[in-house]
Enzyme design. Sequence first.
Site: not given
Length: 105
Positions: A63-65
């Site tokens: 997961m990231c932004h």
Amino acid sequence: MQEISAKEAAELLSRNPESTLLLDVREPAELAAAAVADALHIPMGEIPARLHELNRDKTIVCMCHLGGRSAQVAAFLASQGFADVINLAGGIEAWADDVDPGVRR
């Protein structure tokens, strides 16, 4: 590379907490602004040096932004022999929209 929605990721983590890891690859400042409880945080740039911290037997949801950096990390992990790596489409934004509206933006 596999990709799942935030709702699917939350369900997977709920059903299989011992065999699933949520890996947050955002930078520390981003994490300070918004975070998901129980996620392992390793910034994208530190992943190669910290591979030993990841369990190859687990399903790893990256997961990231918004999903771009985490897709790169997922592809890298797969190239390093991690068998079950999934990208979280939409990142923490999707998580806040679809799973936990209490997560700040």
